[in-house]
Enzyme design. Structure first.
Site, PDB file in Angstrom:
ATOM      1  N   HIS A 132      33.563 -10.324  13.882  1.00 22.37           N
ATOM      2  CA  HIS A 132      32.926 -11.193  12.891  1.00 22.37           C
ATOM      3  C   HIS A 132      31.879 -12.097  13.564  1.00 22.37           C
ATOM      4  CE1 HIS A 132      33.310 -13.696   9.067  1.00 22.37           C
ATOM      5  NE2 HIS A 132      32.648 -14.508   9.862  1.00 22.37           N
ATOM      6  N   GLU A 133      32.249 -12.716  14.691  1.00 26.84           N
ATOM      7  CA  GLU A 133      31.324 -13.652  15.356  1.00 26.84           C
ATOM      8  C   GLU A 133      30.135 -12.918  15.980  1.00 26.84           C
ATOM      9  OE1 GLU A 133      31.745 -16.536  14.400  1.00 26.84           O
ATOM     10  OE2 GLU A 133      33.795 -16.217  13.737  1.00 26.84           O
TER      11      GLU A 133
HETATM   12 ZN    ZN Z   1      31.561 -16.227   9.572  1.00 27.64          ZN
END
Ligand code: ZN
Length: 165
Positions: A132-133
């Protein structure tokens, strides 16, 4: 230290690929400290620099193991495996959680605040946060990880809300 306002969906900085960090100087160390404080204040389990308006390839996350926040400078996902669905949200799309299918396991290579090479890897929540990051740092959002039909539905939800309907 200070808490940054978090940029939300629609802000172009979230769609802009971040730039690699060269030397790790005091301004980077300060930025990281403020990002960690912002992540805990939110509260969230991960935060990318462009979510606070800074276009550098830096993210922080907390794998919930009581050892505190981890710092990823210039992180890259180098390996993924498997597939699983998990409810996923994002501080930049507040209030929404969608079931999203991604690889179950991820390996990230990065540099830590001391300038040393580090590898982060994990299944489940950790694998999810790592992907996600890194997605944020590429100018991505969790919506990009959805299949087309689900993404359309999610966008309709967000837009309905922002129009106040
Ligand atoms: Zn996010």
């Amino acid at each position: 230290m200070s808490v940054f306002p978090i940029r939300v969906y629609g802000d172009p900085v979230l769609r802009t690929e971040t730039k690699e960090v060269g030397e790790i100087d005091d301004s980077i160390r300060r930025l990281v400290a403020d990002m960690i404080e912002t992540m805990y204040d939110a509260p969230g389990v991960g935060l990318a620099a462009n979510q606070v308006g800074v276009g550098r390839r830096i993210a922080v996350f907390d794998p919930q193991d009581d050892l505190g926040a981890r710092v990823m400078i210039n992180p890259r996902v180098v390996h993924t495996e498997g597939e699983f669905e998990m409810e996923e949200g994002c501080l930049s799309v507040p209030g929404y959680f969608w079931p999203i299918t991604r690889p179950e396991y991820a390996v990230v290579e990065a540099t830590n605040l001391e300038g040393e090479a580090v590898t982060y890897e994990g299944y489940g929540l950790i694998g999810r946060v790592l992907q996600h990051e890194c997605g944020h740092l590429d100018g991505g959002l969790l919506l990009d990880a959805m299949v087309k039909k689900e993404r359309k539905k999610a966008l309709a939800e967000i837009n309905r809300e922002s129009m106040g309907l």
